[in-house]
Design a protein around this motif. Structure first.
Motif, PDB file in Angstrom:
ATOM      1  N   THR A  81       4.131  -4.247   2.348  1.00 59.82           N
ATOM      2  CA  THR A  81       4.272  -3.187   1.356  1.00 59.82           C
ATOM      3  C   THR A  81       3.906  -3.693  -0.039  1.00 59.82           C
ATOM      4  OG1 THR A  81       6.024  -2.137   2.663  1.00 59.82           O
ATOM      5  CG2 THR A  81       5.863  -1.511   0.347  1.00 59.82           C
ATOM      6  N   ALA A 138       0.158  -4.156  -0.315  1.00 59.47           N
ATOM      7  CA  ALA A 138      -0.527  -2.865  -0.413  1.00 59.47           C
ATOM      8  C   ALA A 138      -0.373  -2.276  -1.804  1.00 59.47           C
ATOM      9  CB  ALA A 138      -0.001  -1.906   0.637  1.00 59.47           C
ATOM     10  N   ALA A 194      -3.284  -1.492  -4.773  1.00 58.79           N
ATOM     11  CA  ALA A 194      -3.568  -0.083  -5.031  1.00 58.79           C
ATOM     12  C   ALA A 194      -4.128   0.135  -6.439  1.00 58.79           C
ATOM     13  CB  ALA A 194      -2.285   0.727  -4.862  1.00 58.79           C
TER      14      ALA A 194
END
Length: 262
Positions: free
Chosen positions: A255, A258, A262
């Motif tokens: 997580t 990611a 982003a």
């Protein structure tokens, strides 16, 4: 009439948590702590995770200073954490993968999980666990350097250890004997302390914008694993607790990587 379990005190319980979850050369446990159920020490599990994560973060810094690639640095950090814990949680993941994947009945699954040999399901689960965590750490190193990756690793280690007492509360022991049954339940108060410790550490270490998705996905990972264990064997064992830690740790790191990309 059964007597109450011995009370070790907060320091004794923290000592028990470090002795139980690591291979550190620590002083001998006091009698009360040695006789206390491990569940009494579960509130301190995130503290152990934070300490193990700090050692891994130092390895990340050392690898960066040595000019090693992000992937090599990530693998070195994970190797340090595995050495400190004696691969305790990795062993649980491998046993759960073998048992859940290779057994056709509840009894056979539990029998396989007690077998010290590692099968193909266990090997593959461990390979994916290391690959996913190392890849996520390497991505964090590339995007934010050793400071961001180290903070993420420390937070992941703390949060994944908080998942252990949560699982102990959500699921009953699957066996009448064994580690899961002997550990007992940490209870609501100790669970609350563990969750608060892990959450506060994450809030200090990580950007505020990452916390909500991180906590949500970490909780989902725990619920999915506890649901799977309930369907497969009707509760938790020591191996299940290790597997939950590994899945939660990987979820947190993935997580974070990611969100950083982003």
């Amino acid at each position: 009439m059964a007597s109450d379990p011995p009370t070790a005190g907060r320091m004794g319980e923290a000592h028990l948590a470090f002795v139980f979850l690591t291979r550190l050369p620590l002083p001998r446990l006091a009698d009360a702590a040695a006789r206390a159920p491990v569940g009494h020490a579960a509130w301190a599990f995130p503290l152990v995770g934070l300490a193990v994560g700090l050692a891994g973060a130092l390895a990340l810094w050392g690898a960066a200073l040595a000019g090693l690639s992000p992937l090599v640095g990530a693998l070195a950090a994970l190797a340090v954490t595995v050495a400190l814990t004696g691969a305790l949680h990795e062993d649980g993941l491998g046993d759960v993968a073998d048992g859940f994947g290779g057994g056709h009945t509840r009894e056979r699954k539990l029998e396989i999980m007690r077998d010290s040999r590692v099968g193909s399901y266990g090997v593959l689960a461990l390979l994916f666990s290391v690959a996913l965590r190392a890849g996520a750490l390497a991505a964090l190193l590339e995007s934010g350097g050793p400071s961001a990756a180290g903070a993420g690793l420390i937070a992941a280690m703390g949060l994944s250890r908080a998942a252990i007492p949560l699982t102990m509360v959500l699921l009953p022991p699957a066996r009448a004997d064994g580690l899961g049954a002997a550990a007992g339940s940490p209870g609501a108060l100790r669970l609350g302390v563990a969750l608060v410790l892990a959450a506060v550490a994450a809030a200090v270490l990580l950007p505020a914008a990452t916390l909500a998705p991180l906590f949500a996905l970490g909780l989902i990972a725990v619920l999915l694993m506890t649901g799977l264990a309930r369907r497969q064997i009707g509760g938790h064992t020591g191996d299940v607790l290790g597997a939950v830690e590994q899945v939660t740790q990987a979820t947190v790191l993935l997580t974070l990587s990611a969100l950083a990309g982003a």
